[in-house]
Design an enzyme around this catalytic site. Sequence first.
Site, PDB file in Angstrom:
ATOM      1  N   THR A   1      -2.927   0.405  -4.388  1.00  0.00           N
ATOM      2  CA  THR A   1      -3.358   1.557  -3.608  1.00  0.00           C
ATOM      3  C   THR A   1      -4.589   2.213  -4.216  1.00  0.00           C
ATOM      4  O   THR A   1      -4.842   2.071  -5.414  1.00  0.00           O
ATOM      5  CB  THR A   1      -2.218   2.592  -3.507  1.00  0.00           C
ATOM      6  OG1 THR A   1      -2.653   3.728  -2.762  1.00  0.00           O
ATOM      7  CG2 THR A   1      -1.764   3.043  -4.883  1.00  0.00           C
ATOM      8  N   THR A   2      -5.320   2.959  -3.385  1.00  0.00           N
ATOM      9  CA  THR A   2      -6.468   3.696  -3.898  1.00  0.00           C
ATOM     10  C   THR A   2      -6.091   5.108  -4.331  1.00  0.00           C
ATOM     11  O   THR A   2      -6.888   5.797  -4.956  1.00  0.00           O
ATOM     12  CB  THR A   2      -7.579   3.791  -2.830  1.00  0.00           C
ATOM     13  OG1 THR A   2      -7.038   4.396  -1.659  1.00  0.00           O
ATOM     14  CG2 THR A   2      -8.111   2.423  -2.478  1.00  0.00           C
ATOM     15  N   THR A   3      -4.878   5.553  -4.001  1.00  0.00           N
ATOM     16  CA  THR A   3      -4.459   6.895  -4.409  1.00  0.00           C
ATOM     17  C   THR A   3      -4.170   6.925  -5.905  1.00  0.00           C
ATOM     18  O   THR A   3      -4.023   5.883  -6.544  1.00  0.00           O
ATOM     19  CB  THR A   3      -3.225   7.346  -3.598  1.00  0.00           C
ATOM     20  OG1 THR A   3      -3.099   8.767  -3.681  1.00  0.00           O
ATOM     21  CG2 THR A   3      -1.938   6.699  -4.101  1.00  0.00           C
TER      22      THR A   3
ATOM     23  N   LYS B   1     -12.104  11.484  -4.032  1.00  0.00           N
ATOM     24  CA  LYS B   1     -13.383  11.994  -4.552  1.00  0.00           C
ATOM     25  C   LYS B   1     -14.540  11.498  -3.693  1.00  0.00           C
ATOM     26  O   LYS B   1     -15.468  12.254  -3.372  1.00  0.00           O
ATOM     27  CB  LYS B   1     -13.553  11.570  -6.015  1.00  0.00           C
ATOM     28  CG  LYS B   1     -12.544  12.227  -6.955  1.00  0.00           C
ATOM     29  CD  LYS B   1     -12.843  11.922  -8.407  1.00  0.00           C
ATOM     30  CE  LYS B   1     -12.489  10.505  -8.809  1.00  0.00           C
ATOM     31  NZ  LYS B   1     -11.023  10.284  -8.855  1.00  0.00           N
TER      32      LYS B   1
ATOM     33  N   ASP C   1      -0.244   5.192   0.905  1.00  0.00           N
ATOM     34  CA  ASP C   1      -0.517   6.224   1.910  1.00  0.00           C
ATOM     35  C   ASP C   1      -0.580   5.634   3.311  1.00  0.00           C
ATOM     36  O   ASP C   1      -1.409   4.762   3.594  1.00  0.00           O
ATOM     37  CB  ASP C   1      -1.829   6.943   1.584  1.00  0.00           C
ATOM     38  CG  ASP C   1      -1.723   7.755   0.308  1.00  0.00           C
ATOM     39  OD1 ASP C   1      -0.659   8.352   0.071  1.00  0.00           O
ATOM     40  OD2 ASP C   1      -2.701   7.796  -0.459  1.00  0.00           O
TER      41      ASP C   1
ATOM     42  N   ASP D   1      -1.482  -0.419   6.324  1.00  0.00           N
ATOM     43  CA  ASP D   1      -1.444   0.389   7.547  1.00  0.00           C
ATOM     44  C   ASP D   1      -2.812   0.563   8.185  1.00  0.00           C
ATOM     45  O   ASP D   1      -2.912   1.118   9.279  1.00  0.00           O
ATOM     46  CB  ASP D   1      -0.887   1.794   7.239  1.00  0.00           C
ATOM     47  CG  ASP D   1      -1.892   2.622   6.445  1.00  0.00           C
ATOM     48  OD1 ASP D   1      -2.270   2.193   5.332  1.00  0.00           O
ATOM     49  OD2 ASP D   1      -2.317   3.677   6.941  1.00  0.00           O
TER      50      ASP D   1
ATOM     51  N   ASP E   1       0.868  -1.168   0.000  1.00  0.00           N
ATOM     52  CA  ASP E   1       0.000   0.000   0.000  1.00  0.00           C
ATOM     53  C   ASP E   1       0.913   1.229   0.000  1.00  0.00           C
ATOM     54  O   ASP E   1       2.125   1.112   0.226  1.00  0.00           O
ATOM     55  CB  ASP E   1      -0.881  -0.032   1.251  1.00  0.00           C
ATOM     56  CG  ASP E   1      -1.681   1.234   1.448  1.00  0.00           C
ATOM     57  OD1 ASP E   1      -2.396   1.628   0.509  1.00  0.00           O
ATOM     58  OD2 ASP E   1      -1.577   1.837   2.529  1.00  0.00           O
TER      59      ASP E   1
ATOM     60  N   GLU F   1      -0.812  11.153   4.863  1.00  0.00           N
ATOM     61  CA  GLU F   1      -2.178  11.620   5.054  1.00  0.00           C
ATOM     62  C   GLU F   1      -2.264  12.983   5.745  1.00  0.00           C
ATOM     63  O   GLU F   1      -2.792  13.946   5.189  1.00  0.00           O
ATOM     64  CB  GLU F   1      -2.994  10.586   5.838  1.00  0.00           C
ATOM     65  CG  GLU F   1      -3.184   9.262   5.110  1.00  0.00           C
ATOM     66  CD  GLU F   1      -4.085   9.350   3.886  1.00  0.00           C
ATOM     67  OE1 GLU F   1      -4.445  10.460   3.464  1.00  0.00           O
ATOM     68  OE2 GLU F   1      -4.411   8.289   3.329  1.00  0.00           O
TER      69      GLU F   1
ATOM     70  N   ASN G   1       0.036  10.516  -7.800  1.00  0.00           N
ATOM     71  CA  ASN G   1       0.512  10.621  -6.414  1.00  0.00           C
ATOM     72  C   ASN G   1       1.588   9.591  -6.115  1.00  0.00           C
ATOM     73  O   ASN G   1       2.571   9.877  -5.428  1.00  0.00           O
ATOM     74  CB  ASN G   1      -0.655  10.435  -5.442  1.00  0.00           C
ATOM     75  CG  ASN G   1      -1.601  11.613  -5.423  1.00  0.00           C
ATOM     76  OD1 ASN G   1      -1.278  12.686  -5.924  1.00  0.00           O
ATOM     77  ND2 ASN G   1      -2.777  11.412  -4.867  1.00  0.00           N
TER      78      ASN G   1
END
Length: 253
Positions: free
Chosen positions: A123-125, A55, A12, A184, A10, A19, A129
């Site tokens: 990751t979802t970012t 979003k 972030d 995390d 992951d 964050e 990024n």
Amino acid sequence: MTKLQALIFDVDGTLADTERDGHRVAFNRAFAEAGLDWDWTVELYGELLAVTGGKERMKFYLDKYRSDFQRPNNLDEFIAGLHKAKTKHYTQLLSEGSIPLRPGVKRLLDEARAQGFRLAIATTTTPANVTALLESTLGHESIAWFDVIAAGDIVPAKKPAPDIYFYALEQMQIAPQDCIAFEDSHNGLISADKADLKTIVTINDYTKDQDFPGAVVVLDHLGDPGMPFTVLSGEVGWTTFMDMELVQHLHGR
């Protein structure tokens, strides 16, 4: 027993504490730039992190905290524009060197590469990024260290759904039993667990009070020589920092 072949990270909160002093600050700068009176404090942002995806987080904020806000006709387009501006501010913060990697991350990545293990990101970012973080902390060549960078809206359902891990595994053409994940957060652990991945968890200030059922070990960070980790759950023997020998031992349990 399956043999460990790959490490999936992951981003972030796992690779770096992005964050509180990264994404949160970038959101606030984007809001101010757009003339909005939205202000995400450290405490509020901790609550908003229960929702994965920037979003999605903004929509949740409007629903729960800003019923007074007069929404534009095309809310999705408005939110997407804010998110694009936020990404610009976030990458600017990274370029200034404001966000370092967490303890032990670079050392473990170097060791894994030296020993021939494959690396991936789930990751979802946004991809931008991820690229900005890697280039600012590890150098431009580090993008090529990873077999796949699964990020952002590449899958429809974000964590805690397992889709991003399924995508990474499919792209790598590897079985989950041959990998181990690094997360995390509770949502991240659930996502990895649903993809049948064993998971190492390193908490941070925003996730320290969450539950991590099924994690092979829960630590405060990966540790370094002279900077020992604290074991919060699980067993690691006498080791004081995460190295590939320990990673393989945890995977083999």
